[in-house]
Write an enzyme that holds these catalytic residues in place. Structure first.
Site, short mmCIF file in Angstrom:
data_model
loop_
_atom_site.label_atom_id
_atom_site.label_comp_id
_atom_site.label_asym_id
_atom_site.label_seq_id
_atom_site.Cartn_x
_atom_site.Cartn_y
_atom_site.Cartn_z
N LYS A 1 0.84 -1.20 0.00
CA LYS A 1 0.00 0.00 0.00
C LYS A 1 0.88 1.26 0.00
CE LYS A 1 -3.58 2.33 2.65
NZ LYS A 1 -4.54 2.29 3.75
N GLU B 1 10.44 -4.72 4.60
CA GLU B 1 10.51 -6.12 4.17
C GLU B 1 10.23 -6.25 2.67
OE1 GLU B 1 8.90 -4.91 6.74
OE2 GLU B 1 8.93 -6.27 8.47
N GLY C 1 -4.87 -1.89 4.91
CA GLY C 1 -4.05 -3.03 4.46
C GLY C 1 -4.72 -4.38 4.72
N ARG C 2 -5.21 -4.59 5.94
CA ARG C 2 -5.79 -5.90 6.28
C ARG C 2 -7.19 -6.08 5.72
NH1 ARG C 2 -4.71 -2.60 10.28
NH2 ARG C 2 -6.32 -1.79 11.66
N GLU D 1 -4.76 -6.83 14.64
CA GLU D 1 -4.26 -5.50 14.27
C GLU D 1 -5.41 -4.50 14.34
OE1 GLU D 1 -0.67 -4.34 11.39
OE2 GLU D 1 -2.49 -4.70 10.25
N HIS E 1 -5.17 -33.49 17.95
CA HIS E 1 -4.08 -34.30 18.48
C HIS E 1 -2.97 -33.44 19.05
CE1 HIS E 1 -5.84 -38.01 16.99
NE2 HIS E 1 -6.32 -37.22 16.04
N LYS F 1 9.26 -0.64 14.18
CA LYS F 1 9.86 -0.28 12.88
C LYS F 1 10.92 0.80 13.08
CE LYS F 1 5.64 -0.96 10.13
NZ LYS F 1 4.65 -0.33 9.26
O1 F6P Z 1 3.15 -2.90 9.77
C1 F6P Z 1 1.81 -3.19 9.61
C2 F6P Z 1 1.34 -2.86 8.24
O2 F6P Z 1 1.24 -1.49 8.08
C3 F6P Z 1 0.00 -3.53 7.95
O3 F6P Z 1 -1.06 -2.84 8.45
C4 F6P Z 1 0.04 -3.65 6.48
O4 F6P Z 1 -0.89 -4.56 6.02
C5 F6P Z 1 1.47 -4.09 6.28
O5 F6P Z 1 2.20 -3.36 7.24
C6 F6P Z 1 2.04 -3.88 4.92
O6 F6P Z 1 2.00 -2.55 4.53
P1 F6P Z 1 2.20 -2.14 3.02
O7 F6P Z 1 1.10 -2.76 2.22
O8 F6P Z 1 2.15 -0.64 3.00
O9 F6P Z 1 3.54 -2.65 2.57
#
Ligand code: F6P
Length: 545
Positions: A208, A214, A269-270, A355, A386, A506
């Protein structure tokens, strides 16, 4: 006007008083005293049959929970979301994932502009791209068609797509390989790409913000991986597309914004898997199935928007979660899908629920004095039976469970499915009714073993039974949880749509990174534990300490 604090509302105290009565009632008695109980406490909506009769409730409980919902203005809050009001107050944003699956004829205004035409424009662009990949008219830098699709994203830009890919694998294009890379741990990227030919591989960089450490790190490694063989920057255009709200950053990365599929800041995002973030799902499922999934979401959106609260599945589901969290001290909820395809569903729900509702201040900024969002976890049945079910049956915690089952398997194999289903029904029965001391003794159990073999029962569960796992049913199931989260957030008077709690980690990681890699050990100004860990890491990596 400031809203009245939750715990000082009469509707809350009424529930507290009622809970202290009902806590002493056993599900056995509740069922014995009402033969119509299963019917009374079940509901069908959007092809999901929801049996909530094995909960520690009676009709008064429902009345009181619904009174609480009315009292906190649940319907008004829901209507405000559907109307495009900026209910995500801390980010001053509308919350309109429901617009992503609304029909083209709908009209939803944000700042006076109807967002629906844009939603459908992007959807059509995604479908056109899908046609190009499938027909082979989109080619890699050597002229070969694309056979491998790798989605690079994390959190909401990964969990929804990977969950839906696994859940609907039965319906996917088996000619192509789909992989998902999320972790900044290099192992994730290396293992996902080790057997792929770069000339046939397309990366979807899904983010987003297009700034997430990452994702950007993995995207850069993907570019180097491609360049190592292509040795020509022009190849990037043929092997990278982006999904984002941030065109500037996409261009900065070197992806042509014509190859960018956009979405908007009013999609969290979620809550984004029905936006262009679902591009890998569209490629895997094809247009019809992807649209089928969107239709399932929309069905549940409409049900949530229009059904009376008493017959409203997400409302009942959300209120039951509040009931156990706040009146029975339950802090976790187990989600137990009896379908191997739903193996990533609990992981997906963890971000969606935790979240969203893992907050400790109200919308007005006051500290809450009640428990908010529960801890969601789970594994597909029968595997969990199990391992951790022992604790659910005989442990000391109250763990409400959601069992999810399907009447028809997508892979009928001798009597597997009947056995699977017998197990799920058996679990709900065992949890609710247990086995008494008398029953255990009557079996001739040695007296010293009797207490060990007693099942207290009275352990609550919902059962969601559907005919078959289809794209549409999956869509409705996910939307059920999305809206249940909304209901819980509304009761708690918190904002389920921001996530400030992920920021500090972060920031600190960005501060620590140079301290790990610098040539000379900088002056470390952390606590003694963090300083020690940094020194140890540097020493192991052969860096000066
Ligand atoms: O760190 C949490 C977050 O902001 C989530 O809410 C989001 O889904 C994820 O990181 C990834 O964010 P982006 O789509 O901006 O890379």
């Amino acid at each position: 006007m400031k809203p009245q604090p939750l715990t000082s509302r009469a509707t809350w105290s009424n529930l507290s008083a009622h809970a202290s009565q009902i806590r002493s009632e056993h599900l056995r008695t509740l069922f014995e005293s009402d033969h119509g109980r299963a019917k009374t406490f079940s509901l069908k909506a959007c092809d999901l049959f929801f049996d909530y009769s094995k909960n520690r409730i009676n009709s008064q409980t429902l009345d009181l929970l619904l009174e609480l919902a009315e009292d906190v203005g649940l319907s008004q809050r829901r209507d405000a979301m559907f109307a495009g009001e900026k209910i995500n107050q801390t980010e001053n944003r509308a919350v309109l994932h429901i617009a992503l699956r609304a029909p083209e004829s709908a009209e939803i205004l944000v700042d006076g502009e109807n967002v629906i035409p844009d939603v459908h424009r992007v959807l059509r662009k995604m479908e056109k791209f899908c046609d190009q990949i499938k027909s082979g008219t989109w080619k890699g830098y050597t002229g070969k068609p694309i056979r491998n699709i790798v989605n690079i994203g994390i959190g909401g830009s990964d969990l929804g797509p990977v969950m839906a890919y696994e859940a609907l694998r039965h319906y996917t294009d088996r000619e192509r390989v789909f992989r998902f890379v999320s972790n900044v741990d290099g192992t994730d990227f290396v293992e996902a790409t080790r057997d792929l030919d770069p000339a046939e591989t397309l990366f979807i960089v899904a983010s987003k913000t297009f700034t997430t450490q990452e994702t950007m790190t993995n995207a850069l490694s993907a570019r180097s991986w491609l360049m190592a063989v292509a040795q020509d920057e022009a190849a990037v255009a043929k092997h990278f597309v982006a999904v984002s709200t941030n065109a500037e950053k996409v261009a900065e990365f070197g992806i042509n914004t014509e190859n960018m599929f956009e979405f908007w800041d009013w999609v969290g995002g979620r809550y984004s898997m029905t936006s262009a973030i679902g591009l890998s799902n569209l490629l895997a499922l094809g247009k019809e199935n992807f649209r089928g999934m969107l239709a399932g979401f929309h069905l549940m959106d409409e049900h949530f928007r229009t059904a009376p609260l008493r017959e409203n599945l997400p409302v009942l589901h959300g209120l039951l979660n509040v009931w156990y969290a706040n009146f029975f001290g339950a802090s976790t909820i187990a989600v137990l899908p009896y379908d191997q395809y739903l193996k990533r569903f609990p992981a997906y729900l963890q971000q969606l629920t935790m979240e969203s509702n893992g907050k400790c201040v109200t919308l007005g900024g006051a500290q809450v004095d009640y428990q908010t969002g529960g801890i969601y976890w789970g594994e597909p049945g029968t595997n969990g039976q199990h391992s951790f079910y022992q604790l659910i049956h005989q442990g000391t915690h109250v763990i409400p469970c959601d069992f999810i089952a399907f009447a028809k398997s997508l892979n009928e194999l001798s009597d597997h499915h009947d056995k699977l289903t017998a197990n799920v029904f058996a679990q709900t029965e065992a949890l609710a009714f247990g086995k008494t001391e008398q029953e255990v003794s009557a079996e001739g159990t040695r007296s010293d073993l009797v207490p060990h073999r007693v099942f207290p029962g009275n352990r609550p569960s919902n059962t969601i039974l559907c005919e078959q796992l289809t794209p549409q049913v999956l869509g409705s199931l996910i939307a059920l949880y999305e809206h249940s989260v909304f209901v819980q957030g509304a009761i708690y008077d918190i904002n389920p749509f921001d996530q400030w709690g992920v920021e500090l980690g972060k920031v600190l990681a960005n501060r620590i990174l140079p301290e790990l890699v610098s040539e000379n050990l900088p002056t470390l100004q952390h606590d003694s534990s963090t300083n020690q860990l940094i020194r140890m890491y540097r020493a192991c990596r052969g860096r000066s300490v």
